[in-house]
Enzyme design. Structure first.
Site, PDB file in Angstrom:
ATOM      1  N   GLU A 190      36.538  44.424   9.708  1.00 35.22           N
ATOM      2  CA  GLU A 190      35.404  43.506   9.683  1.00 35.22           C
ATOM      3  C   GLU A 190      34.403  43.742   8.559  1.00 35.22           C
ATOM      4  O   GLU A 190      33.771  42.797   8.091  1.00 35.22           O
ATOM      5  CB  GLU A 190      34.654  43.610  11.035  1.00 35.22           C
ATOM      6  CG  GLU A 190      35.450  43.130  12.233  1.00 35.22           C
ATOM      7  CD  GLU A 190      35.696  41.632  12.205  1.00 35.22           C
ATOM      8  OE1 GLU A 190      34.754  40.881  11.848  1.00 35.22           O
ATOM      9  OE2 GLU A 190      36.825  41.205  12.506  1.00 35.22           O
ATOM     10  N   SER A 226      34.343  43.019  79.874  1.00 36.32           N
ATOM     11  CA  SER A 226      33.871  44.229  80.566  1.00 36.32           C
ATOM     12  C   SER A 226      33.233  45.246  79.640  1.00 36.32           C
ATOM     13  O   SER A 226      32.576  46.181  80.106  1.00 36.32           O
ATOM     14  CB  SER A 226      35.033  44.883  81.319  1.00 36.32           C
ATOM     15  OG  SER A 226      35.500  44.037  82.351  1.00 36.32           O
TER      16      SER A 226
END
Length: 828
Positions: A87, A497
């Site tokens: 780059e 229950s």
């Protein structure tokens, strides 16, 4: 000649002056709108939300952009050089602008009318990526140049390069170098080889065009060019270049690798973060640590999945998930056929390609596992499903179960159940992978598989730290990928229950004792024109007559619970439940409340049992332990729970606030009498020792207590159990309520899941009992009447009481305790 020379000199000066005036004009026009460079250092990179377990293992990641910021010191020198070669080779020499590159861009602009190559330096890319758009216009380029000058003036080169490598887009949702390293190679940047470094450095120019996944040939050309540039620039030797050039492309897509299967908990945390911070939760780099422990969560996930599979197989084989007549065919055809059948957790879809009754196996093909076989001994469970309560005969051969062209789900058999040549760990298996030596051709052995099926039944498991409410593990269903409905917090079901202990706790506070006698006998409520009659029964259909409350609870006698509630009063009991902070708005205000009518979520039940487990204190479940921002600052930390018996308001007022806006402590006030809770612990331990929860005795611990629950027609099965440290609730049922089957109860469907989880959660933990409070006494009683035992009574048993509730009478005849003369009125 001299005159002409002067003319051209003045013309050049005029042109240069004009250019300077134009540039100055642009500068004066654009400068006020340029951002300050110091904002770069304050810029928050869009980093995803990450969720971690309490032991720092990644659970989930949320966010559109994958990014993991790194410092320049964490990046190898050759990786930096690869980017410079690709780059900006003169990065360390220029002042932000590469004059040669800009000249090339100017020529392109003059000749074509647009800028093509750009001529941008790394500094200019930083300016554009952080502050500007990507429009190819002269104005944007001039802004870019001005900003680059400022950046180079105020920041050093290392900082600029670090900003660049953390911001750039490198394809496949990867923003920044570290994220790209994970996406393409599944490892951190320092572990990349030279060829891989060059491949990543080639991506900024055109992430799509040079993507090694989408365009491997173009990507390789770009990689090789960068390696050549690195050698030319002296970054690497010719030998290093040639070795890297010979390397094959190894990039493949790597999804975020999570370490804990806790999708339901992760989704709860995500929703909470969005509620707090809005959409910025996905991009501001928050790190959220949950209370969930990775080992406990793994145990919860596995226990729930195995328990639901076990229930499913007890009720038979529902047939293949699909069929096809395209057998035999090539693998590409098989792959296309199976595309519509997703993997569900550890269950893989396979296509049956051949049946052999002689060899007692079926041949199968999987797009996940490749070729395999299913031995008949893994199919013996597969009796034909006819209804929840009925199955066909046991199969005797493979063809009784499978046919060529069937699409079924299988589980990869554990290594110990496979022959040596088929052994490979599940960690080596992912979509389309085969294990192989790097320098050898792949050798694919047939995989041994076990027939399975994706369960229709669902469930939930929630485990809380009893004294704080911290969620240690949570699973809201068989598979989050299959169905995101979180039954742990969203499914309101009848608790059955499992609800009875809260009725009994109220009774103990009101002066009743474990020795209080109630009649386990039929009750009939006559109906009228408005409501039908009600004739409740015990699950067994039998009645035991006079029964002590301790025995009635551990044997889960419905008729005793109804009579008990009748004496306590429904309104008073609901008021007591309100005091316990149970969600009474969803409970029925009639005698059916004694049997767990109404509805509660599994989380409601887990929290209620945590109150019992911790000795009667109000704790509220919480999931998020800490929230940190991207800089590591703690924005929130869950305050510790302080169990408080008195002066609780004063304790709150005097506590400091280390994090603004959040309390330093959570004051958990007492909700129930500690003596009554202690006695209830003892009664619920008997549920496991001798009652409906004896399946938990396999854990061989004496500190466990709990309660089973099964609703009418076996539509819901529950078990909630605890010791003094951990409270865990499990629930099993269908999303659309339907019977689980007449042989399925809390003790058979839900309790085994609880046991499998608690075996792991309690491993290495010493026994933890609630400490006996003051005011508790132990007295020998007559088991038939509940009165004090007579001196020398042979069948007397020991019982605990609050000191002000000790039975006053002595058993009738003083010897056998079988005199019914003094039985209490509760029998009638």
């Amino acid at each position: 000649m001299i005159t002409a020379s002067r003319f051209f000199i003045w013309l050049a000066i005029l042109g240069a002056s004009s250019a300077m005036l134009v540039a100055a004009g642009f500068y004066l026009h654009l400068r006020p709108g340029l951002p300050a460079v110091h904002q770069l250092l304050d810029t928050r990179l869009q980093t995803p939300l990450r969720i971690y377990s309490s032991d720092d293992r990644l659970i989930a990641e949320f966010g559109e952009k994958r990014r993991t910021p790194v410092t320049i010191d964490q990046i190898p020198e050759k990786q930096l050089q690869a980017f410079l070669a690709a780059e900006d080779a003169r990065f360390y020499d220029h002042f932000g602008v590469d004059v040669i590159g800009l000249g090339r861009a100017a020529v392109e602009l003059a000749s074509t009318g647009e800028i093509q190559s750009g001529g941008s330096t790394i500094t200019m890319q930083v300016a554009r990526n952080y502050f500007l758009t990507r429009d190819k216009t002269f104005a944007r380029k001039f802004n870019e140049i001005l900003l680059s000058f400022q950046i180079e003036k105020e920041l050093d080169k290392a900082t600029i390069l670090e900003l660049y490598l953390n911001k750039i887009y490198l394809g496949n949702r990867a923003y920044g170098l570290a994220a790209a390293s994970q996406v393409y190679y599944g490892k951190p940047v320092p572990e990349l080889n030279l060829a891989q470094m060059a491949m990543l450095a080639g991506l900024p120019k055109a992430p799509s065009a040079y993507n090694p996944l989408a365009n491997p040939d173009r990507a390789k050309v770009r990689r090789d060019w960068i390696l050549g540039r690195m050698a030319t620039l002296g970054y690497i030797t010719a030998d290093e270049r040639d070795k890297a050039l010979s390397q094959p492309l190894t990039a493949q897509y790597n999804a975020t690798r999570t370490e804990v299967s806790a999708d339901y908990a992760a989704e709860m945390a995500r929703a909470e973060m969005v509620a707090r911070y809005g959409d910025s939760a996905y991009s501001d780099g928050f790190r959220v640590t949950l209370t969930v422990n990775s080992d406990d969560q793994a145990a919860a996930t596995n226990a729930l999945q195995r328990g639901l599979e076990a229930y499913d197989q007890r009720h038979g084989y529902r047939g293949p998930a699909g069929t096809t007549d395209q057998v035999p065919a090539d693998e590409e055809t098989y792959r296309d056929i199976l595309e519509a059948y997703p993997r569900v957790e550890d269950l893989y879809p396979v296509l049956i390609t051949a049946i052999s009754d002689e060899n007692n196996q079926a041949a199968a093909w999987s797009r996940h596992l490749g070729e395999g076989f299913i031995p008949f001994n893994t199919m013996t469970w597969a009796r034909q499903f006819r209804s929840t309560n009925a199955m066909g005969p046991e199969p005797s051969k493979v063809s009784d179960v499978l046919s060529t062209g069937d699409i079924v789900y299988v589980r990869r058999q554990p290594a110990e159940e496979q022959s040596a040549e088929t052994v490979a760990s599940d960690s080596d298996i992912a979509d389309n992978e085969t294990t192989m030596d790097e320098n050898a051709a792949p050798v694919i052995a047939p995989v041994s598989m076990a027939l399975s099926q994706v369960p229709d039944v669902q469930g939930a498991l929630i485990s809380l730290e009893a004294k704080s409410g911290a969620i240690q593990a949570l699973s809201g269903g068989y598979s989050f990928g299959q169905n995101k409905y979180n039954r742990a917090i969203q499914a309101r079901r009848q608790p059955g229950s499992t609800f009875k202990p809260f009725i009994y706790l109220h009774a103990l506070e009101q002066g009743m004792t474990p020795a209080t006698i109630y009649n386990d006998a039929p009750i009939v409520h006559q109906g009228d024109e408005m409501e039908p009659g009600w004739r409740p029964e015990n699950a067994s259909g039998e009645f035991d007559g006079p029964t002590r409350l301790r025995e009635a609870l551990y044997r889960s006698r419905n008729l005793v619970s109804i009579r008990l509630l009748q004496d306590l009063g429904v309104d008073d009991t609901v008021a007591f439940l309100d005091r316990l902070k149970l969600p009474t708005e969803h409970l029925h205000r009639d005698l059916s409340l004694a049997l767990g009518s109404g509805s509660m979520t599994p989380m409601d039940m887990a929290r209620a049992f945590a109150v019992i487990a911790n000795g009667g204190y109000d704790v509220q479940p919480y999931l998020i332990q800490t929230i940190e921002n991207s800089y590591g600052d703690v924005l929130y930390e869950a305050p510790p729970a302080i169990l408080c018996d008195r002066n609780c308001d004063q304790l709150r007022e005097n506590s400091p606030t280390p994090i603004v806006g959040f309390p330093a402590i959570r004051v958990a006030e007492r909700l129930a009498d500690e003596r009554a809770v202690y006695i209830l612990h003892s009664m619920l331990k008997d549920v496991i020792k001798r009652g409906t929860g004896t399946g938990a005795r396999v854990l061989e611990r004496d500190d466990l207590a709990g309660k089973t629950g099964t609703t009418n027609e076996q539509k819901d099965a529950w078990f909630s159990g605890f010791n003094h440290e951990i409270a865990t609730t499990t629930w099993v049922g269908f999303d659309q309520p339907a019977t689980l089957g007449f042989r399925e109860f809390g003790g058979t469907a839900a309790l085994p899941i609880w046991v499998d989880y608690m075996r792991e959660a309690l491993d290495g933990m010493p026994a933890s009992h609630m400490k006996q409070p003051r005011g508790i006494v132990r007295v020998r009683i007559d088991p038939a009447s509940g009165d004090r035992a007579a001196p020398g009574q042979e069948n007397a048993i020991s019982e605990i009481f609050r000191s002000n509730n000790v039975p006053e009478r002595t058993a009738g005849n003083g010897l056998s305790g079988d005199d019914d003369a003094n039985l209490p009125r509760n029998l009638f």
